[in-house]
Design an enzyme around this catalytic site. Structure first.
Site, PDB file in Angstrom:
ATOM      1  N   HIS A 123       0.830  -1.205   0.000  1.00  0.00           N
ATOM      2  CA  HIS A 123       0.000   0.000   0.000  1.00  0.00           C
ATOM      3  C   HIS A 123       0.866   1.257   0.000  1.00  0.00           C
ATOM      4  CE1 HIS A 123      -2.846  -2.856   2.161  1.00  0.00           C
ATOM      5  NE2 HIS A 123      -3.553  -2.476   1.106  1.00  0.00           N
TER       6      HIS A 123
ATOM      7  N   SER B 162      -2.546  -8.011   3.048  1.00  0.00           N
ATOM      8  CA  SER B 162      -3.053  -7.898   4.419  1.00  0.00           C
ATOM      9  C   SER B 162      -3.358  -9.279   4.992  1.00  0.00           C
ATOM     10  CB  SER B 162      -4.316  -7.031   4.439  1.00  0.00           C
ATOM     11  OG  SER B 162      -4.038  -5.728   3.962  1.00  0.00           O
ATOM     12  N   ARG B 163      -3.736 -10.210   4.135  1.00  0.00           N
ATOM     13  CA  ARG B 163      -4.071 -11.563   4.596  1.00  0.00           C
ATOM     14  C   ARG B 163      -2.840 -12.324   5.099  1.00  0.00           C
ATOM     15  NH1 ARG B 163      -9.288 -12.871   2.948  1.00  0.00           N
ATOM     16  NH2 ARG B 163     -10.154 -11.427   1.406  1.00  0.00           N
TER      17      ARG B 163
ATOM     18  N   GLN C 217     -17.915  -6.969  -1.019  1.00  0.00           N
ATOM     19  CA  GLN C 217     -17.016  -7.800  -1.818  1.00  0.00           C
ATOM     20  C   GLN C 217     -16.595  -9.081  -1.113  1.00  0.00           C
ATOM     21  OE1 GLN C 217     -14.064  -4.474  -1.927  1.00  0.00           O
ATOM     22  NE2 GLN C 217     -12.536  -6.090  -1.738  1.00  0.00           N
TER      23      GLN C 217
END
Length: 281
Positions: free
Chosen positions: A37, A188-189, A61
């Site tokens: 990011h 992020s996961r 989503q």
């Protein structure tokens, strides 16, 4: 650093900035910010006068409600990180009721077939959810440029199509995937993976590189079979798909006819779903 939580105020502020000739870059995120990011934010800071970062975990989503509930979130950490980078960043962090003022629901879009394969096949309505929120954000944040990472390449193409269909006066800037030293695409996961699982997850990138190395030596069918066979040796990995597809229309191919092709992969690693892709030439 300015932080806005309602649409009218951020719209008015950005409208005033545009009236005095400021260029605006936009980086939409769901928070839990990492170096991937930040690379998008820094690119915007270089190219524009003002950078807007949205932090919003978009409910439309997610196909799995448990995935939505467990999606990593730390807004205080995100704000601290952004404030350490630049004072030219504006954060838009709305509540769901603010962004979906008429109720949380999906909108209909024409994706021109870009949603039929890969993620679209395994995550029904996912791209409708993505397009719904991005359509709203683009309407509120009248930016000159929007920055998207190539890790989510199918999503990137969906947004390019959305910009064209909706005639948004915004240019999408493609940014390279940021990886850890061992090749794992930042996500992020990844925060859901322990150290051992992260090491196992690097085999997804190795599979993509294998395809890149062998694309001129063996057939696509052979490449796919060898990757399926290899990854099946890891009990922590459940491969969902490996596909070589055309970059433009995202249709899976079995014969290389141009240089604009990518290898795409999705798999569960220790129960955490990860995606990645690389350009083959």
């Amino acid at each position: 650093m300015l932080i806005f939580r309602d649409t009218s105020r951020v719209q008015n502020h950005l409208h005033n900035l545009k009236n005095i000739g400021k260029t605006i870059g936009f980086v939409p995120t769901m928070g839990s910010l990492h170096d991937g990011h930040i690379s998008l934010v820094k690119q915007s800071l270089i190219q524009t006068d003002i950078t807007v970062v949205s932090i919003f975990i978009n409910p439309t989503q997610f196909n799995n409600i448990d995935d939505l509930k467990t999606y990593p979130s730390d807004i205080d950490k995100d704000l601290k990180l952004l404030s350490s980078i630049s004072d030219k960043i504006i954060v838009f962090n709305p509540d769901p009721d603010e962004l979906y003022s008429g109720g949380i629901r999906l909108e209909d879009f024409n994706f021109n077939g870009l949603d039929k394969y890969m993620e679209g096949e395994f995550r029904k309505h996912h791209f409708s959810g993505v397009a719904t929120v991005v359509n709203k954000l683009f309407s509120f944040i009248e930016a000159d440029f929007a920055y998207f990472g190539e890790k989510d390449f199918q999503q990137l193409r969906i947004i390019e199509n959305l910009i064209k269909e909706k005639k948004f006066k915004i240019k999408l800037i493609r940014c390279e995937t940021i990886r850890s030293k061992d090749g794992l695409a930042l996500s992020s996961r990844n925060n859901k993976l322990d150290f051992s699982s992260k090491k196992i997850a690097t085999n997804l990138f190795k599979a993509l590189n294998f395809a890149k190395e062998k694309i001129d030596e063996i057939s696509i069918d052979e490449i796919e079979q060898k990757i399926w066979d290899n990854l099946s040796n890891f009990k922590q990995i459940k491969l969902e798909y490996f596909v070589i597809a055309d970059e433009q229309n995202l249709k899976p191919i079995k014969t290389i006819k141009s240089s604009k092709n990518r290898a795409f992969i999705a798999a569960y690693v220790s129960g955490v779903r990860l995606i990645d892709n690389i350009k083959l030439y």
